[in-house]
Design a protein around this motif. Structure first.
Motif, PDB file in Angstrom:
ATOM      1  N   TYR A 163       0.817  -1.220   0.000  1.00 26.91           N
ATOM      2  CA  TYR A 163       0.000   0.000   0.000  1.00 26.91           C
ATOM      3  C   TYR A 163       0.852   1.272   0.000  1.00 26.91           C
ATOM      4  O   TYR A 163       0.416   2.320   0.463  1.00 26.91           O
ATOM      5  CB  TYR A 163      -0.986   0.029   1.170  1.00 26.91           C
ATOM      6  CG  TYR A 163      -1.593  -1.305   1.469  1.00 26.91           C
ATOM      7  CD1 TYR A 163      -1.401  -1.927   2.699  1.00 26.91           C
ATOM      8  CD2 TYR A 163      -2.327  -1.985   0.508  1.00 26.91           C
ATOM      9  CE1 TYR A 163      -1.937  -3.169   2.960  1.00 26.91           C
ATOM     10  CE2 TYR A 163      -2.862  -3.234   0.752  1.00 26.91           C
ATOM     11  CZ  TYR A 163      -2.653  -3.828   1.991  1.00 26.91           C
ATOM     12  OH  TYR A 163      -3.178  -5.071   2.247  1.00 26.91           O
ATOM     13  N   VAL A 164       2.087   1.121  -0.519  1.00 27.80           N
ATOM     14  CA  VAL A 164       2.953   2.289  -0.606  1.00 27.80           C
ATOM     15  C   VAL A 164       3.052   2.713  -2.065  1.00 27.80           C
ATOM     16  O   VAL A 164       3.336   1.893  -2.937  1.00 27.80           O
ATOM     17  CB  VAL A 164       4.371   1.988  -0.070  1.00 27.80           C
ATOM     18  CG1 VAL A 164       5.252   3.232  -0.182  1.00 27.80           C
ATOM     19  CG2 VAL A 164       4.299   1.520   1.381  1.00 27.80           C
ATOM     20  N   TYR A 165       2.810   3.986  -2.336  1.00 28.04           N
ATOM     21  CA  TYR A 165       2.827   4.493  -3.711  1.00 28.04           C
ATOM     22  C   TYR A 165       4.229   4.931  -4.102  1.00 28.04           C
ATOM     23  O   TYR A 165       4.512   6.126  -4.267  1.00 28.04           O
ATOM     24  CB  TYR A 165       1.862   5.671  -3.845  1.00 28.04           C
ATOM     25  CG  TYR A 165       0.407   5.270  -3.874  1.00 28.04           C
ATOM     26  CD1 TYR A 165      -0.296   5.017  -2.694  1.00 28.04           C
ATOM     27  CD2 TYR A 165      -0.275   5.148  -5.082  1.00 28.04           C
ATOM     28  CE1 TYR A 165      -1.633   4.649  -2.732  1.00 28.04           C
ATOM     29  CE2 TYR A 165      -1.614   4.794  -5.120  1.00 28.04           C
ATOM     30  CZ  TYR A 165      -2.284   4.530  -3.942  1.00 28.04           C
ATOM     31  OH  TYR A 165      -3.604   4.176  -3.972  1.00 28.04           O
ATOM     32  N   THR A 166       5.125   3.946  -4.241  1.00 30.49           N
ATOM     33  CA  THR A 166       6.463   4.289  -4.716  1.00 30.49           C
ATOM     34  C   THR A 166       6.416   4.576  -6.210  1.00 30.49           C
ATOM     35  O   THR A 166       5.477   4.166  -6.896  1.00 30.49           O
ATOM     36  CB  THR A 166       7.441   3.131  -4.475  1.00 30.49           C
ATOM     37  OG1 THR A 166       6.856   1.952  -5.048  1.00 30.49           O
ATOM     38  CG2 THR A 166       7.685   2.902  -3.002  1.00 30.49           C
ATOM     39  N   ALA A 167       7.452   5.255  -6.689  1.00 29.09           N
ATOM     40  CA  ALA A 167       7.479   5.626  -8.102  1.00 29.09           C
ATOM     41  C   ALA A 167       7.345   4.402  -8.997  1.00 29.09           C
ATOM     42  O   ALA A 167       6.674   4.439 -10.028  1.00 29.09           O
ATOM     43  CB  ALA A 167       8.768   6.378  -8.412  1.00 29.09           C
ATOM     44  N   ASP A 168       7.972   3.311  -8.607  1.00 35.69           N
ATOM     45  CA  ASP A 168       8.032   2.154  -9.506  1.00 35.69           C
ATOM     46  C   ASP A 168       6.937   1.120  -9.245  1.00 35.69           C
ATOM     47  O   ASP A 168       6.960   0.049  -9.828  1.00 35.69           O
ATOM     48  CB  ASP A 168       9.406   1.485  -9.401  1.00 35.69           C
ATOM     49  CG  ASP A 168       9.697   0.998  -7.985  1.00 35.69           C
ATOM     50  OD1 ASP A 168      10.812   0.493  -7.751  1.00 35.69           O
ATOM     51  OD2 ASP A 168       8.819   1.138  -7.103  1.00 35.69           O
ATOM     52  N   SER A 169       5.971   1.453  -8.404  1.00 33.72           N
ATOM     53  CA  SER A 169       4.932   0.477  -8.095  1.00 33.72           C
ATOM     54  C   SER A 169       3.979   0.297  -9.275  1.00 33.72           C
ATOM     55  O   SER A 169       3.517   1.268  -9.878  1.00 33.72           O
ATOM     56  CB  SER A 169       4.150   0.922  -6.869  1.00 33.72           C
ATOM     57  OG  SER A 169       3.038   0.068  -6.671  1.00 33.72           O
ATOM     58  N   ARG A 170       3.692  -0.962  -9.598  1.00 34.19           N
ATOM     59  CA  ARG A 170       2.698  -1.248 -10.645  1.00 34.19           C
ATOM     60  C   ARG A 170       1.386  -1.701 -10.013  1.00 34.19           C
ATOM     61  O   ARG A 170       0.300  -1.482 -10.561  1.00 34.19           O
ATOM     62  CB  ARG A 170       3.246  -2.305 -11.610  1.00 34.19           C
ATOM     63  CG  ARG A 170       4.257  -1.670 -12.573  1.00 34.19           C
ATOM     64  CD  ARG A 170       5.210  -2.621 -13.235  1.00 34.19           C
ATOM     65  NE  ARG A 170       4.615  -3.661 -14.055  1.00 34.19           N
ATOM     66  CZ  ARG A 170       4.301  -3.536 -15.351  1.00 34.19           C
ATOM     67  NH1 ARG A 170       4.479  -2.391 -15.970  1.00 34.19           N
ATOM     68  NH2 ARG A 170       3.806  -4.563 -16.027  1.00 34.19           N
ATOM     69  N   ALA A 171       1.491  -2.286  -8.826  1.00 33.92           N
ATOM     70  CA  ALA A 171       0.268  -2.639  -8.098  1.00 33.92           C
ATOM     71  C   ALA A 171      -0.547  -1.371  -7.840  1.00 33.92           C
ATOM     72  O   ALA A 171      -1.781  -1.380  -7.908  1.00 33.92           O
ATOM     73  CB  ALA A 171       0.627  -3.325  -6.790  1.00 33.92           C
ATOM     74  N   ALA A 172       0.139  -0.276  -7.551  1.00 35.53           N
ATOM     75  CA  ALA A 172      -0.544   0.992  -7.279  1.00 35.53           C
ATOM     76  C   ALA A 172      -1.374   1.427  -8.484  1.00 35.53           C
ATOM     77  O   ALA A 172      -2.489   1.919  -8.341  1.00 35.53           O
ATOM     78  CB  ALA A 172       0.478   2.073  -6.925  1.00 35.53           C
ATOM     79  N   VAL A 173      -0.808   1.259  -9.670  1.00 37.86           N
ATOM     80  CA  VAL A 173      -1.526   1.648 -10.893  1.00 37.86           C
ATOM     81  C   VAL A 173      -2.828   0.861 -11.010  1.00 37.86           C
ATOM     82  O   VAL A 173      -3.893   1.417 -11.281  1.00 37.86           O
ATOM     83  CB  VAL A 173      -0.652   1.392 -12.138  1.00 37.86           C
ATOM     84  CG1 VAL A 173      -1.430   1.695 -13.405  1.00 37.86           C
ATOM     85  CG2 VAL A 173       0.617   2.233 -12.091  1.00 37.86           C
ATOM     86  N   VAL A 174      -2.711  -0.443 -10.768  1.00 44.33           N
ATOM     87  CA  VAL A 174      -3.898  -1.303 -10.900  1.00 44.33           C
ATOM     88  C   VAL A 174      -4.927  -0.945  -9.836  1.00 44.33           C
ATOM     89  O   VAL A 174      -6.128  -0.821 -10.122  1.00 44.33           O
ATOM     90  CB  VAL A 174      -3.508  -2.786 -10.805  1.00 44.33           C
ATOM     91  CG1 VAL A 174      -4.747  -3.666 -10.796  1.00 44.33           C
ATOM     92  CG2 VAL A 174      -2.597  -3.174 -11.962  1.00 44.33           C
ATOM     93  N   PHE A 175      -4.464  -0.750  -8.611  1.00 47.31           N
ATOM     94  CA  PHE A 175      -5.406  -0.411  -7.545  1.00 47.31           C
ATOM     95  C   PHE A 175      -6.169   0.869  -7.871  1.00 47.31           C
ATOM     96  O   PHE A 175      -7.387   0.942  -7.706  1.00 47.31           O
ATOM     97  CB  PHE A 175      -4.702  -0.266  -6.200  1.00 47.31           C
ATOM     98  CG  PHE A 175      -5.615   0.268  -5.138  1.00 47.31           C
ATOM     99  CD1 PHE A 175      -5.547   1.595  -4.741  1.00 47.31           C
ATOM    100  CD2 PHE A 175      -6.595  -0.538  -4.572  1.00 47.31           C
ATOM    101  CE1 PHE A 175      -6.421   2.110  -3.794  1.00 47.31           C
ATOM    102  CE2 PHE A 175      -7.479  -0.036  -3.621  1.00 47.31           C
ATOM    103  CZ  PHE A 175      -7.396   1.292  -3.231  1.00 47.31           C
ATOM    104  N   GLU A 176      -5.449   1.913  -8.307  1.00 49.42           N
ATOM    105  CA  GLU A 176      -6.088   3.204  -8.589  1.00 49.42           C
ATOM    106  C   GLU A 176      -7.245   3.035  -9.561  1.00 49.42           C
ATOM    107  O   GLU A 176      -8.343   3.523  -9.343  1.00 49.42           O
ATOM    108  CB  GLU A 176      -5.090   4.197  -9.206  1.00 49.42           C
ATOM    109  CG  GLU A 176      -4.175   4.881  -8.232  1.00 49.42           C
ATOM    110  CD  GLU A 176      -4.880   5.693  -7.177  1.00 49.42           C
ATOM    111  OE1 GLU A 176      -4.866   5.265  -6.014  1.00 49.42           O
ATOM    112  OE2 GLU A 176      -5.446   6.753  -7.498  1.00 49.42           O
ATOM    113  N   ASP A 177      -6.983   2.380 -10.657  1.00 49.06           N
ATOM    114  CA  ASP A 177      -8.025   2.227 -11.664  1.00 49.06           C
ATOM    115  C   ASP A 177      -9.138   1.304 -11.185  1.00 49.06           C
ATOM    116  O   ASP A 177     -10.313   1.560 -11.443  1.00 49.06           O
ATOM    117  CB  ASP A 177      -7.412   1.674 -12.963  1.00 49.06           C
ATOM    118  CG  ASP A 177      -6.955   2.809 -13.866  1.00 49.06           C
ATOM    119  OD1 ASP A 177      -6.927   2.617 -15.099  1.00 49.06           O
ATOM    120  OD2 ASP A 177      -6.627   3.881 -13.335  1.00 49.06           O
TER     121      ASP A 177
END
Lengths: 116, 810
Positions: free
Chosen positions: B611-625
């Motif tokens: 659940y950390v929005y690091t620059a290189d996170s791809r899980a974050a991209v998927v979660f957002e959408d």
């Protein structure tokens, strides 16, 4: 001889005048100088191109160098993606054109007056 | 023949000179290019040499004494003056040196004078600014500041400094912005400062949802409305610690019958006025000696604003015999707004209290020049606003003023819908010893908690959560401003303007605003969350943050032996509680039986995500959408109405609450389909849709959160080439590291109040507003990496890293 005199007087004189007067003093001065020195029209036009390009382009080049092209890169973007060198060219061009037009006008004026 | 040649060429030359002198020749969006391109007075003159200039000597008879200014290696001015008037003069001068165009444009934008220089495309915007009463508000503020002659004299000193700089400028010296837009600097006055102040109020306390909530209530009815839009988030951790007692005699507030307009039978046909992004907020906190490693209190602040070039902030130090203060200033306002001195530090975050309400005007007839309140007839006062438009005729706009405020919304098709705006920033302050400018004047020189408390009494709007820490280990936080006393529920909806009982009952006395001092927990923090728990006796409504405040509390409550490094890590923390709760809730509901192998891989990724929005996170991209789609599918009822009216969207926390606790709710049913969906159906469908939409982008292994977010620092006038490039950095609106696309921590500050006060700071920009300067954007890279600079907090005018000096004398 005369071309060299004209060139030197135009560049140095315009450089000094543009410190305190707006930019269009360049074509005005180029014309007056051509009139006084009786430069022939074609020579006036070509010398005007040369001096205008050298003065404006040279000045831009020097300022750009001192500034490490920081501003010209950004201005180039603004003008649609021109490089710093193109910005210098884009500056030299109007200088050249206006000086040439002014010089030639002055020369033609002298020619007209001389035939009176 | 020769005459003809001469005349023709002469005419051609003159013609071309005229064109090259024309503003917007033949409609092209250009200034006179002869002036712009020639290297003697055009843009090339702004191509500053990278070498620092020689020391400057400035003389001005206004000064009482000498002033020494050291410009350091980040172009921060360190001003050493013998009195505050000279110091403010110097502040005006050096601020104008670097930010004049920004000051000018900001004030024009605020006061509705952009069309004067930009032309007709800004006319409508200007008209709205006038209708909103921005200029009137500034004039009211100025009138109050004049009541205190010392305060007013200081405003004049600042203005004189700005003007002294302006007077040195020949056209060749104008900032680039003036050359590109082809206009000239104008004289700065205290009214300009007042307008700038009101523009901050507009950014910070103009938000209002009355229209949207009224339309929602009309559309859904009271029960569904309460279900979708509950006011208080039960997971909320308020700013003022819950155990704080509110030990005063409350001013009684009569309860109000529903203040909704009686003959409101349809939704309001208007659009909400433009508002700053809902994420406009900030973080601040103070920890006392009990929690730090070396026993020194630490105070931190990072205000979140639109990230622009030039930057909104301007670093500065002011040193006079009675104060030595360092921090950030706003170009246009004298003093230091966020910062520290040799004894104390302070910071601000926005207090989201609703201080803007709308009242329906009950006209006596269709002429709309008189209206009823309590059966009495009142005449409207009209103000004719003259909006100058470059190249065209001025526009005259007649604005009607009522006792509530200006009538901003006028519906030509109906006499029942006109709305007047009641905004606290319009108010003329009551008589008191001092006003806003003195609040900062006094804060800048404050030595202790008492000084801080006193300073705050002069301040009305925009209300801010002022955090405080002192060397002698006091920490405090006050929700400070002019806060209306409202009846329960008042202010959420448009109210009937024909009853005086619908007005605010008064204002909360400064002695009764929510405040805390030296709590047991050893720290105080605010991140725009709800100010108080349920015990606070006055009602207030607002848009509050629901996640950052909880993050700070979760972390700070457990931290001990805190160091500066811990504080840096905290400000740069990209963990999001929303992501934590949202991911967990949605993963629980996700129906794996419906997923393909590829989709199951992403399910795994999200299960492993921290659940950390690091620059290189791809899980974050998927979660957002995934989250956004699940939200849209859930509230399709609201979205369906959004085309035809301005309507409120349910809060994120409520959505997650429904996912956690009410998965069978009918709200999850997609109205477009014949089947009845529940939360599991929606969450699963949204997951699949998100992955389908992102498929192409995710095929590129380098596509990550940084790219998806696309952070950049935008030029104030949006000129191509003058913004920053895209920054490779993490962060998220709901994380403490609240970096978004073009909005985020506009200043990061950490102050350690030891025997010697030490401080770190940084902002994404540079001290110079000149795009040709090496100080235009020099700090952006370091800021994007989460780094900080040691701030040169000088005791004497001596600094090795001085680039050049400016010496003022009379």
């Amino acid at each position: 001889m005369k071309p060299i005199t004209y060139t030197v007087l135009l560049i140095v004189g315009a450089f000094l005048l543009q410190q305190i007067l707006p930019w269009w003093i360049l074509p005005l001065y180029a014309g007056v100088l051509a009139f006084v020195l009786k430069i022939r029209p074609l020579a006036a036009f070509l010398l005007g191109l040369l001096c205008g390009a050298l003065l404006w382009g040279g000045m831009a080049f020097w300022l750009d160098l001192q500034n490490n092209s920081r501003l010209s890169v950004r201005m180039g973007e603004l003008f649609g993606g021109l490089s710093p060198n193109m910005m210098i060219v884009a500056t030299a061009l109007p200088g050249a054109v206006f000086a040439a037009l002014g010089a030639c006008t002055g020369s033609l004026g002298r020619q007209y007056v001389s035939t009176e | 023949m020769r005459l003809l040649k001469f005349v023709l060429l002469f005419a051609l030359t003159i013609f071309l000179v005229i064109i090259a002198n024309m503003h917007q020749p033949f409609g092209a969006p250009l200034p006179p290019i002869g002036h712009l391109l020639n290297p003697f007075s055009g843009f090339w003159q702004n191509a500053e040499s990278d070498q620092s200039p020689d020391n400057l000597q400035i003389q001005d008879p206004f000064l009482q004494d000498e002033v020494e200014v050291l410009m350091d290696d980040r172009l921060v001015p360190h001003i050493f003056a013998q009195n505050i008037s000279d110091a403010y003069f110097a502040q005006g001068y050096v601020t104008a040196m670097h930010r004049l165009w920004q000051m000018d444009l900001s004030v024009r934008a605020a006061g509705g004078r952009l069309a004067e220089v930009v032309g007709p495309r800004a006319a409508k915007r200007d008209q709205l600014q006038r209708r909103k009463g921005m200029l009137m508000a500034a004039q009211n503020a100025l009138e109050s500041w004049k009541r205190n002659p010392e305060e007013f004299a200081l405003l004049q000193a600042y203005a004189k400094g700005v003007n002294a700089y302006i007077n040195t400028l020949a056209p060749a010296d104008y900032p680039l912005g003036y050359k590109l837009m082809n206009f000239e600097p104008e004289e700065w006055t205290p009214l300009h400062t007042a307008l700038f102040f009101k523009s901050m109020a507009e950014t910070l306390c103009f938000r209002n949802y009355d229209l949207r909530e009224t339309n929602a209530r009309q559309s859904f009815g009271p029960e569904l409305f309460d279900y979708l839009y509950p006011e208080v988030n039960p997971k909320q951790i308020p700013i003022i610690p819950l155990e704080t007692a509110f030990d005063f005699d409350t001013i009684p507030t009569p309860s109000k019958e529903s203040a909704l307009p009686g003959n409101l039978t349809q939704v309001m046909p208007y659009e909400s006025l433009p508002m700053s992004p809902p994420s406009t907020g900030s973080n601040n906190w103070a920890v006392n000696a009990s929690k730090t490693a070396n026993g020194n209190p630490i105070l931190c602040n990072d205000p979140h604003l639109n990230l622009t070039l030039p930057s909104i902030w301007f670093e500065i130090q002011l040193h006079t015999p009675d104060r030595n203060v360092y921090g950030v200033s706003l170009p246009g306002i004298p003093g230091v707004i966020i910062g520290f001195n040799e004894n104390i530090a302070w910071g601000i975050t926005n207090a989201g209290h609703d201080v803007l309400d709308w009242y329906r005007i009950d006209w006596t007839d269709e002429k709309k020049d008189a209206y009823y309140i309590d059966g009495e007839v009142y005449q409207v006062e009209t103000l004719v606003e003259i909006i100058r438009v470059r190249g065209e005729e001025s526009i005259l706009d007649t604005v009607k003023y009522t006792k509530w405020g200006p009538v901003v919304y006028e519906d030509p098709t109906s006499p029942y819908h006109d709305l007047a705006m009641r905004w606290v920033a319009h108010d003329v302050p009551e008589e008191r010893p001092f006003y806003e400018i003195s609040t900062f004047l006094k804060l800048n020189a404050a030595k202790n908690y008492e000084d801080y408390s006193e300073a705050l009494t002069g301040y009305d709007s925009p209300a801010q959560n002022f955090v405080f820490a002192s060397k002698d280990d006091d920490i405090a936080l006050k929700i400070n401003g002019r806060l209306p006393i409202k009846a329960k529920g008042q202010g959420r909806f448009i109210q009937e303007g024909n009853r005086s009982a619908n007005a605010w009952s008064g204002f909360i006395p400064k002695s009764q605003i929510p405040a805390a001092l030296n709590p047991e927990q050893g720290y105080l923090a605010s991140a725009n969350q709800r100010s108080t728990g349920p015990d606070y006796p006055y009602y207030y409504n607002a848009g509050f943050d629901d996640y950052r405040g909880r993050s700070i509390n979760r972390l700070l409550s457990k931290m001990n032996n805190i160091t500066i490094e811990d504080m840096k890590a905290l400000q740069n923390n990209s963990f999001s509680i929303l992501a934590e709760e949202g991911t967990q809730a949605m993963l629980k509901l996700l129906d794996s039986t419906q997923l393909t192998e590829e989709e199951k891989k992403w399910q795994q990724e999200l299960q492993n995500w921290d659940y950390v929005y690091t620059a290189d996170s791809r899980a974050a991209v998927v979660f957002e959408d995934w989250y956004d789609l699940a939200y849209e599918m859930t509230f399709d009822e609201v979205i369906a109405l959004a085309d035809s009216m301005d309507i409120k969207y349910p809060e994120s926390w409520r959505f997650i609450e429904l996912l956690e606790m009410d998965t069978a709710s009918t709200i999850f049913d997609d109205q477009q389909t014949t089947t009845v969906e529940d939360a599991q159906d929606i969450v699963t469908a949204a997951f699949q849709k998100a992955l389908t939409e992102l498929k192409e982008k995710l095929q590129d292994p380098a596509y990550d959160w940084a790219k998806h977010k696309g952070t950049h620092i935008r030029h104030l006038a949006n000129l191509p080439g003058f913004s920053s490039g895209e920054l490779d950095m993490g962060g998220h609106a709901e994380a403490l590291n609240s970096v978004k696309n073009a909005h985020g921590p506009s200043w990061r500050m950490i102050v350690e109040l030891g025997a010697e006060v030490k401080a770190l700071g940084i902002y994404p920009g540079g001290q110079s507003g000149n795009p040709g300067s090496r100080f235009y954007d020099n700090m952006i890279s370091d800021w994007s990496k989460g780094e900080y600079y040691q701030l040169h907090f000088l005791k004497k005018p001596e600094l090795d890293q001085t680039l050049y000096e400016i010496n003022f004398s009379k």
